[in-house]
Design a protein around this motif. Sequence first.
Motif, PDB file in Angstrom:
ATOM      1  N   PHE A 123      18.325  35.240  -8.637  1.00 10.16           N
ATOM      2  CA  PHE A 123      17.490  34.631  -8.153  1.00 10.16           C
ATOM      3  C   PHE A 123      17.576  34.470  -6.435  1.00 10.16           C
ATOM      4  N   SER A 124      18.736  34.010  -6.223  1.00  9.23           N
ATOM      5  CA  SER A 124      19.234  33.767  -4.933  1.00  9.23           C
ATOM      6  C   SER A 124      21.029  33.824  -4.918  1.00  9.23           C
ATOM      7  N   TYR A 125      21.353  34.209  -3.759  1.00  8.40           N
ATOM      8  CA  TYR A 125      22.851  34.455  -3.479  1.00  8.40           C
ATOM      9  C   TYR A 125      23.248  34.048  -2.141  1.00  8.40           C
ATOM     10  N   THR A 126      24.212  33.911  -1.741  1.00  5.97           N
ATOM     11  CA  THR A 126      24.813  33.824  -0.652  1.00  5.97           C
ATOM     12  C   THR A 126      25.480  35.225   0.013  1.00  5.97           C
ATOM     13  N   VAL A 127      25.608  35.389   1.326  1.00  2.00           N
ATOM     14  CA  VAL A 127      26.390  36.372   1.920  1.00  2.00           C
ATOM     15  C   VAL A 127      27.793  36.539   1.109  1.00  2.00           C
ATOM     16  N   GLN A 128      28.281  35.662   0.865  1.00  2.00           N
ATOM     17  CA  GLN A 128      29.802  35.646   0.241  1.00  2.00           C
ATOM     18  C   GLN A 128      29.494  36.237  -0.905  1.00  2.00           C
ATOM     19  N   GLU A 129      28.569  35.856  -1.889  1.00  2.00           N
ATOM     20  CA  GLU A 129      28.511  36.423  -3.073  1.00  2.00           C
ATOM     21  C   GLU A 129      28.076  37.857  -3.139  1.00  2.00           C
ATOM     22  N   ILE A 130      27.337  38.321  -2.165  1.00  2.00           N
ATOM     23  CA  ILE A 130      27.099  39.619  -2.173  1.00  2.00           C
ATOM     24  C   ILE A 130      28.308  40.659  -1.735  1.00  2.00           C
ATOM     25  N   TYR A 131      28.900  40.010  -0.915  1.00  2.00           N
ATOM     26  CA  TYR A 131      30.072  40.528  -0.675  1.00  2.00           C
ATOM     27  C   TYR A 131      31.295  40.879  -1.903  1.00  2.00           C
ATOM     28  N   GLU A 132      31.346  39.739  -2.492  1.00  2.00           N
ATOM     29  CA  GLU A 132      31.939  39.747  -3.736  1.00  2.00           C
ATOM     30  C   GLU A 132      31.617  40.745  -4.896  1.00  2.00           C
ATOM     31  N   THR A 133      30.311  40.575  -5.221  1.00  2.00           N
ATOM     32  CA  THR A 133      29.804  41.461  -6.220  1.00  2.00           C
ATOM     33  C   THR A 133      30.138  43.067  -5.621  1.00  2.00           C
ATOM     34  N   LEU A 134      29.746  43.242  -4.547  1.00  2.00           N
ATOM     35  CA  LEU A 134      29.997  44.664  -4.054  1.00  2.00           C
ATOM     36  C   LEU A 134      31.399  45.119  -4.263  1.00  2.00           C
ATOM     37  N   PHE A 135      32.273  44.205  -3.747  1.00  2.00           N
ATOM     38  CA  PHE A 135      33.712  44.529  -4.039  1.00  2.00           C
ATOM     39  C   PHE A 135      33.974  44.624  -5.308  1.00  2.00           C
ATOM     40  N   LEU A 136      33.667  43.633  -6.474  1.00  2.00           N
ATOM     41  CA  LEU A 136      34.013  43.909  -7.561  1.00  2.00           C
ATOM     42  C   LEU A 136      33.295  44.993  -8.242  1.00  2.00           C
ATOM     43  N   GLN A 137      32.336  45.573  -7.694  1.00  2.00           N
ATOM     44  CA  GLN A 137      31.659  46.672  -8.499  1.00  2.00           C
ATOM     45  C   GLN A 137      32.528  48.079  -8.164  1.00  2.00           C
ATOM     46  N   GLY A 138      33.230  48.062  -7.193  1.00  2.00           N
ATOM     47  CA  GLY A 138      34.244  49.010  -6.735  1.00  2.00           C
ATOM     48  C   GLY A 138      33.411  50.389  -6.476  1.00  2.00           C
ATOM     49  N   VAL A 139      34.099  51.532  -5.920  1.00  2.00           N
ATOM     50  CA  VAL A 139      33.549  52.599  -5.403  1.00  2.00           C
ATOM     51  C   VAL A 139      32.567  53.210  -6.829  1.00  2.00           C
ATOM     52  N   ALA A 140      33.141  53.257  -7.918  1.00  2.00           N
ATOM     53  CA  ALA A 140      32.491  53.893  -8.936  1.00  2.00           C
ATOM     54  C   ALA A 140      31.147  53.192  -9.199  1.00  2.00           C
ATOM     55  N   GLY A 141      31.302  51.851  -9.330  1.00  2.00           N
ATOM     56  CA  GLY A 141      29.981  51.024  -9.637  1.00  2.00           C
ATOM     57  C   GLY A 141      28.974  51.267  -8.633  1.00  2.00           C
ATOM     58  N   ARG A 142      29.313  51.172  -7.380  1.00  2.00           N
ATOM     59  CA  ARG A 142      28.339  50.996  -6.166  1.00  2.00           C
ATOM     60  C   ARG A 142      27.850  52.788  -6.500  1.00  2.00           C
ATOM     61  N   SER A 143      28.615  53.580  -6.438  1.00  2.00           N
ATOM     62  CA  SER A 143      27.875  54.982  -6.447  1.00  2.00           C
ATOM     63  C   SER A 143      26.909  55.137  -7.623  1.00  2.00           C
ATOM     64  N   TYR A 144      27.247  54.546  -8.548  1.00  2.00           N
ATOM     65  CA  TYR A 144      26.311  54.562  -9.874  1.00  2.00           C
ATOM     66  C   TYR A 144      24.978  53.838  -9.616  1.00  2.00           C
ATOM     67  N   TYR A 145      25.307  52.644  -8.903  1.00  2.00           N
ATOM     68  CA  TYR A 145      24.066  51.958  -8.634  1.00  2.00           C
ATOM     69  C   TYR A 145      23.013  52.493  -7.686  1.00  2.00           C
ATOM     70  N   LEU A 146      23.756  53.248  -6.676  1.00  2.00           N
ATOM     71  CA  LEU A 146      22.702  54.090  -5.673  1.00  2.00           C
ATOM     72  C   LEU A 146      22.246  55.113  -6.260  1.00  2.00           C
ATOM     73  N   THR A 147      22.831  55.878  -7.145  1.00  2.00           N
ATOM     74  CA  THR A 147      22.122  57.008  -7.776  1.00  2.00           C
ATOM     75  C   THR A 147      21.234  56.720  -8.756  1.00  2.00           C
ATOM     76  N   THR A 148      21.466  55.636  -9.747  1.00  2.00           N
ATOM     77  CA  THR A 148      20.368  54.967 -10.639  1.00  2.00           C
ATOM     78  C   THR A 148      19.140  54.319 -10.049  1.00  2.00           C
ATOM     79  N   PHE A 149      19.678  53.413  -9.324  1.00  2.00           N
ATOM     80  CA  PHE A 149      18.516  52.167  -9.148  1.00  2.00           C
ATOM     81  C   PHE A 149      17.686  52.615  -7.837  1.00  2.00           C
ATOM     82  N   LEU A 150      18.552  53.250  -6.981  1.00  2.00           N
ATOM     83  CA  LEU A 150      17.571  53.527  -5.675  1.00  2.00           C
ATOM     84  C   LEU A 150      17.135  54.980  -5.553  1.00  2.00           C
TER      85      LEU A 150
END
Length: 76
Positions: free
Chosen positions: A49-76
């Motif tokens: 529902f809401s998140y801070t900038v720090q939470e965004i960076y943390e989530t993206l970091f924890l997703q890793g390269v493979a997770g971000r790549s899957y997210y980009l190709t699947t959801f966008l």
Amino acid sequence: MFGAINKLSNMKSVSILLIIFLCSMFIMRSAISTLKGITGGIGILDLHFSYTVQEIYETLFLQGVAGRSYYLTTFL
């Protein structure tokens, strides 16, 4: 305007839209499960529902390269 809406709002059209909506929700849930499997349980930001900038960076970091790549190709 209302004539066109009334013409399109029959049971067949509503049923087709409902089926499309339910299929898209099933696909989305499946994709999120796959992403969580890739990232070790980290979900997507879209469902918060809401998140801070720090939470965004943390989530993206924890997703890793493979997770971000899957997210980009699947959801966008």
